[in-house]
Design a protein around this motif. Structure first.
Motif, PDB file in Angstrom:
ATOM      1  N   ARG A  16      -7.889  -4.766   9.247  1.00 45.03           N
ATOM      2  CA  ARG A  16      -7.159  -5.330   8.118  1.00 45.03           C
ATOM      3  C   ARG A  16      -7.333  -4.455   6.880  1.00 45.03           C
ATOM      4  O   ARG A  16      -8.369  -3.818   6.679  1.00 45.03           O
ATOM      5  N   ALA A  17      -6.303  -4.437   6.041  1.00 46.99           N
ATOM      6  CA  ALA A  17      -6.338  -3.617   4.834  1.00 46.99           C
ATOM      7  C   ALA A  17      -7.461  -4.056   3.910  1.00 46.99           C
ATOM      8  O   ALA A  17      -7.648  -5.253   3.662  1.00 46.99           O
ATOM      9  N   LEU A  18      -8.211  -3.091   3.390  1.00 46.80           N
ATOM     10  CA  LEU A  18      -9.229  -3.351   2.385  1.00 46.80           C
ATOM     11  C   LEU A  18      -8.576  -3.433   1.005  1.00 46.80           C
ATOM     12  O   LEU A  18      -7.441  -2.985   0.821  1.00 46.80           O
ATOM     13  N   PRO A  19      -9.285  -3.968   0.013  1.00 43.97           N
ATOM     14  CA  PRO A  19      -8.688  -4.095  -1.337  1.00 43.97           C
ATOM     15  C   PRO A  19      -8.340  -2.751  -1.979  1.00 43.97           C
ATOM     16  O   PRO A  19      -7.508  -2.708  -2.897  1.00 43.97           O
ATOM     17  N   TRP A  20      -8.957  -1.668  -1.548  1.00 41.53           N
ATOM     18  CA  TRP A  20      -8.725  -0.333  -2.119  1.00 41.53           C
ATOM     19  C   TRP A  20      -7.237  -0.018  -2.122  1.00 41.53           C
ATOM     20  O   TRP A  20      -6.581  -0.034  -1.081  1.00 41.53           O
ATOM     21  N   ASN A  21      -6.673   0.274  -3.312  1.00 46.55           N
ATOM     22  CA  ASN A  21      -5.222   0.426  -3.414  1.00 46.55           C
ATOM     23  C   ASN A  21      -4.839   1.318  -4.590  1.00 46.55           C
ATOM     24  O   ASN A  21      -4.232   0.872  -5.560  1.00 46.55           O
ATOM     25  N   PRO A  22      -5.169   2.627  -4.528  1.00 52.73           N
ATOM     26  CA  PRO A  22      -4.822   3.514  -5.645  1.00 52.73           C
ATOM     27  C   PRO A  22      -3.330   3.780  -5.752  1.00 52.73           C
ATOM     28  O   PRO A  22      -2.800   3.940  -6.842  1.00 52.73           O
ATOM     29  N   GLY A  23      -2.635   3.866  -4.633  1.00 54.61           N
ATOM     30  CA  GLY A  23      -1.195   4.085  -4.627  1.00 54.61           C
ATOM     31  C   GLY A  23      -0.788   5.532  -4.841  1.00 54.61           C
ATOM     32  O   GLY A  23      -1.504   6.324  -5.450  1.00 54.61           O
ATOM     33  N   ARG A  24       0.390   5.862  -4.293  1.00 55.02           N
ATOM     34  CA  ARG A  24       1.024   7.167  -4.479  1.00 55.02           C
ATOM     35  C   ARG A  24       2.488   6.927  -4.791  1.00 55.02           C
ATOM     36  O   ARG A  24       3.207   6.314  -4.000  1.00 55.02           O
ATOM     37  N   ARG A  25       2.938   7.434  -5.923  1.00 45.20           N
ATOM     38  CA  ARG A  25       4.347   7.315  -6.287  1.00 45.20           C
ATOM     39  C   ARG A  25       4.775   8.576  -7.013  1.00 45.20           C
ATOM     40  O   ARG A  25       4.120   8.948  -7.993  1.00 45.20           O
ATOM     41  N   PRO A  26       5.842   9.227  -6.531  1.00 44.67           N
ATOM     42  CA  PRO A  26       6.652   8.849  -5.375  1.00 44.67           C
ATOM     43  C   PRO A  26       5.925   9.091  -4.064  1.00 44.67           C
ATOM     44  O   PRO A  26       4.969   9.879  -4.010  1.00 44.67           O
ATOM     45  N   ARG A  27       6.404   8.412  -3.020  1.00 46.42           N
ATOM     46  CA  ARG A  27       5.759   8.563  -1.716  1.00 46.42           C
ATOM     47  C   ARG A  27       6.153   9.866  -1.038  1.00 46.42           C
ATOM     48  O   ARG A  27       5.389  10.405  -0.248  1.00 46.42           O
ATOM     49  N   GLY A  28       7.375  10.379  -1.324  1.00 44.85           N
ATOM     50  CA  GLY A  28       7.817  11.617  -0.709  1.00 44.85           C
ATOM     51  C   GLY A  28       7.809  11.528   0.797  1.00 44.85           C
ATOM     52  O   GLY A  28       8.026  10.469   1.389  1.00 44.85           O
ATOM     53  N   ARG A  74       0.863  -1.177   0.000  1.00 44.74           N
ATOM     54  CA  ARG A  74       0.000   0.000   0.000  1.00 44.74           C
ATOM     55  C   ARG A  74       0.901   1.230   0.000  1.00 44.74           C
ATOM     56  O   ARG A  74       1.349   1.688   1.040  1.00 44.74           O
ATOM     57  N   SER A  75       1.166   1.773  -1.159  1.00 44.52           N
ATOM     58  CA  SER A  75       2.161   2.828  -1.320  1.00 44.52           C
ATOM     59  C   SER A  75       1.586   4.198  -0.955  1.00 44.52           C
ATOM     60  O   SER A  75       0.918   4.849  -1.746  1.00 44.52           O
ATOM     61  N   GLY A  76       1.846   4.612   0.287  1.00 44.38           N
ATOM     62  CA  GLY A  76       1.526   5.965   0.714  1.00 44.38           C
ATOM     63  C   GLY A  76       0.100   6.244   1.092  1.00 44.38           C
ATOM     64  O   GLY A  76      -0.196   7.296   1.669  1.00 44.38           O
ATOM     65  N   ILE A  77      -0.825   5.338   0.792  1.00 39.49           N
ATOM     66  CA  ILE A  77      -2.224   5.555   1.135  1.00 39.49           C
ATOM     67  C   ILE A  77      -2.930   4.208   1.198  1.00 39.49           C
ATOM     68  O   ILE A  77      -2.613   3.294   0.421  1.00 39.49           O
ATOM     69  N   ALA A  78      -3.875   4.071   2.149  1.00 40.31           N
ATOM     70  CA  ALA A  78      -4.536   2.789   2.344  1.00 40.31           C
ATOM     71  C   ALA A  78      -5.898   3.010   2.982  1.00 40.31           C
ATOM     72  O   ALA A  78      -6.210   4.091   3.497  1.00 40.31           O
ATOM     73  N   ALA A  79      -6.698   1.957   2.959  1.00 38.70           N
ATOM     74  CA  ALA A  79      -7.968   1.928   3.671  1.00 38.70           C
ATOM     75  C   ALA A  79      -8.035   0.616   4.436  1.00 38.70           C
ATOM     76  O   ALA A  79      -7.699  -0.441   3.891  1.00 38.70           O
ATOM     77  N   VAL A  80      -8.458   0.683   5.700  1.00 41.08           N
ATOM     78  CA  VAL A  80      -8.576  -0.531   6.493  1.00 41.08           C
ATOM     79  C   VAL A  80     -10.009  -0.692   6.965  1.00 41.08           C
ATOM     80  O   VAL A  80     -10.773   0.267   7.064  1.00 41.08           O
ATOM     81  N   ASP A  81     -10.352  -1.938   7.261  1.00 45.51           N
ATOM     82  CA  ASP A  81     -11.682  -2.262   7.759  1.00 45.51           C
ATOM     83  C   ASP A  81     -11.847  -1.683   9.164  1.00 45.51           C
ATOM     84  O   ASP A  81     -11.026  -1.954  10.038  1.00 45.51           O
ATOM     85  N   PRO A  82     -12.911  -0.915   9.418  1.00 41.62           N
ATOM     86  CA  PRO A  82     -13.069  -0.310  10.744  1.00 41.62           C
ATOM     87  C   PRO A  82     -13.229  -1.335  11.867  1.00 41.62           C
ATOM     88  O   PRO A  82     -12.914  -1.038  13.020  1.00 41.62           O
ATOM     89  N   HIS A  83     -13.721  -2.534  11.528  1.00 41.18           N
ATOM     90  CA  HIS A  83     -13.997  -3.546  12.558  1.00 41.18           C
ATOM     91  C   HIS A  83     -12.800  -4.447  12.831  1.00 41.18           C
ATOM     92  O   HIS A  83     -12.551  -4.817  13.988  1.00 41.18           O
ATOM     93  N   THR A  84     -12.051  -4.801  11.801  1.00 42.55           N
ATOM     94  CA  THR A  84     -10.938  -5.735  11.968  1.00 42.55           C
ATOM     95  C   THR A  84      -9.571  -5.066  11.908  1.00 42.55           C
ATOM     96  O   THR A  84      -8.589  -5.630  12.393  1.00 42.55           O
TER      97      THR A  84
END
Length: 447
Positions: free
Chosen positions: A400-412, A388-398
């Protein structure tokens, strides 16, 4: 693009400070008039119109809209929708239209139209330092907090209220901060909270934390929470977050004690009490050192869930992998009481996190991270880690990372601003690559 217009002078209700000071009698008359006006005004006008607790029905899309402007240098640190505008702040000097067809100078703050991205010609206030935090104010106005001293040539250190119509400081709001900077502000129900590294507000002694009247800036004497015993460097409140109902305030920073009780780096205040009092909520989870010797605190952003039942905390940290909650995202139950433990923790495996936004459907996390779900990683991908490059979404209950994965490059350096609105999620950072497209330090993922 044309520069800021000055037609007709300041907007109604706003004027420049300066010139001859009013007499003591005139000041008293003005104060009485303001008090009477405040009592007579409709309640909605006295309350900031913050987007507190925006509930999303689902996770936002992975492709940002094409209509947001571009910030061409520096960092974006805060984003706040105000009416038909979106105000963007940080440390920068140049901004371009969505199609990059024109460039304008905007020093540390600007605004654009929601849906079109047209940069406002009228809102272009001169701010002489970094703006770290924004909160929508009453009507067409916005509170700004940061490391500045002057706004539009006026002495307004640390905090100001600006008209989004003309960018002028509000004539009747003055909460002068002395002895340092403001790092975070939040508001609800006619009150504005200030957190930072300062000694006083409006001439009243307040060490790093204060509550002021949202209309006038006057310090609230019923809110005086004593923070003490800084773990490193001077005393500072790095972050604060107010619950959607306005009855709980979470503060984080260098302190290890609050109101004489152990509160290592994080405390919860019962803001509904009169006077405000330290809540029973406490944890030792952030007591362990895990940061650089030069880092005052590894605590970063905090955000409440839309229903106020929990809040999420993200942290930075030093280069070494150590025990504790550095470089993590964690969920905490608001009503947990003393000795609280996190409901879940998501570890990056060695990369700092700076921003968090809870929407009900997801907890969005921004920073410098390469992975999530990485408890065994040590600056590499451990078992079960997901990229998960620089940005992520996790499940509020568990957690754990959700499938959402747009990414940021470069991460800076990383994402420092995440703001949810009814139309989606705004992202502010110091880089230009978002979901594989060029978005200059600013983007919006739509619902």
């Amino acid at each position: 693009m044309p520069t800021k217009r000055r037609a007709g002078g300041p907007a109604p209700g706003h004027a420049r400070r300066g010139g001859r000071a009013p007499s003591r009698r005139a000041g008293a008359v003005l104060t009485a008039a303001l008090a009477a006006a405040a009592l007579a005004a409709p309640p909605t006008l006295a309350q900031p119109a913050a987007y507190a607790g925006v509930l999303h029905p689902g996770v936002v899309g992975e492709h940002p809209v094409a209509w947001t402007p571009h910030v061409l240098d520096g960092r974006v640190k805060a984003v706040a929708p105000v009416g038909d505008l979106v105000v963007v702040a940080g440390r920068f000097d140049r901004v371009a239209a969505p199609d990059r067809s024109g460039t304008v100078e905007r020093h540390n703050i600007f605004a654009f139209e929601r849906g079109s991205g047209a940069i406002s010609d009228d809102f272009a206030p001169a701010v002489d330092g970094t703006v770290t935090s924004l909160v929508p104010g009453p009507g067409d106005s916005v509170y700004i907090g940061g490391g500045f001293d002057r706004v539009e040539g006026e002495d307004l250190p640390g905090v100001a209220l600006l008209s989004t119509g003309e960018g002028e400081p509000a004539r009747n709001f003055d909460a002068a901060v002395a002895g340092g900077s403001v790092y975070r502000i939040d508001a609800r129900g006619g009150a504005l909270y200030l957190g930072g590294a300062f000694d006083s507000v409006g001439g009243e002694r307040r060490s790093g934390l204060a509550r002021v009247d949202a209309r006038t800036g006057a310090v609230d004497p019923s809110f005086d929470i004593a923070l003490a015993d800084s773990r490193r460097g001077g005393l500072r409140v790095q972050e604060l977050a107010l619950s959607p109902g306005g009855d709980r305030l979470v503060v984080a920073g260098t302190f290890t004690r609050a109101e004489g009780r152990s509160r290592p780096q994080i405390a919860v205040v019962d803001t509904g009490a009169r006077p405000a009092a330290l809540a029973d909520w406490s944890t030792d989870a952030y007591a362990k050192p895990c940061d650089y010797s030069s880092m005052h605190t590894y605590m970063r952003q905090i955000d409440f869930a839309p229903d106020g039942s929990y809040f999420a905390v993200v942290t930075a940290g030093g280069p070494e992998r150590k025990p504790g909650l550095c470089k993590t995202a964690a969920r905490w139950e608001t009503g947990a009481g003393s000795g609280a433990e996190p409901t879940w923790v998501n570890r990056t495996g060695g990369d700092s996190l700076y921003a968090v936004e809870a929407t009900g459907a997801a907890v969005y996390i921004g920073g410098h991270q390469r992975w999530m779900d990485n408890p065994e990683g040590d600056h590499d991908a451990g078992p079960g880690a997901v990229e998960r490059s620089g940005i992520a979404a996790v499940d509020p209950h568990t957690g754990r990372a959700l499938p959402w994965n747009p990414g940021r490059r470069p991460r800076g350096h990383g994402v420092e601003a995440l703001t949810s609105t009814p139309e989606g999620l705004y992202v502010g950072s110091d880089t230009t690559g978002l979901a594989g497209t060029y978005r200059g330090r600013l983007g919006m993922f739509p619902l």
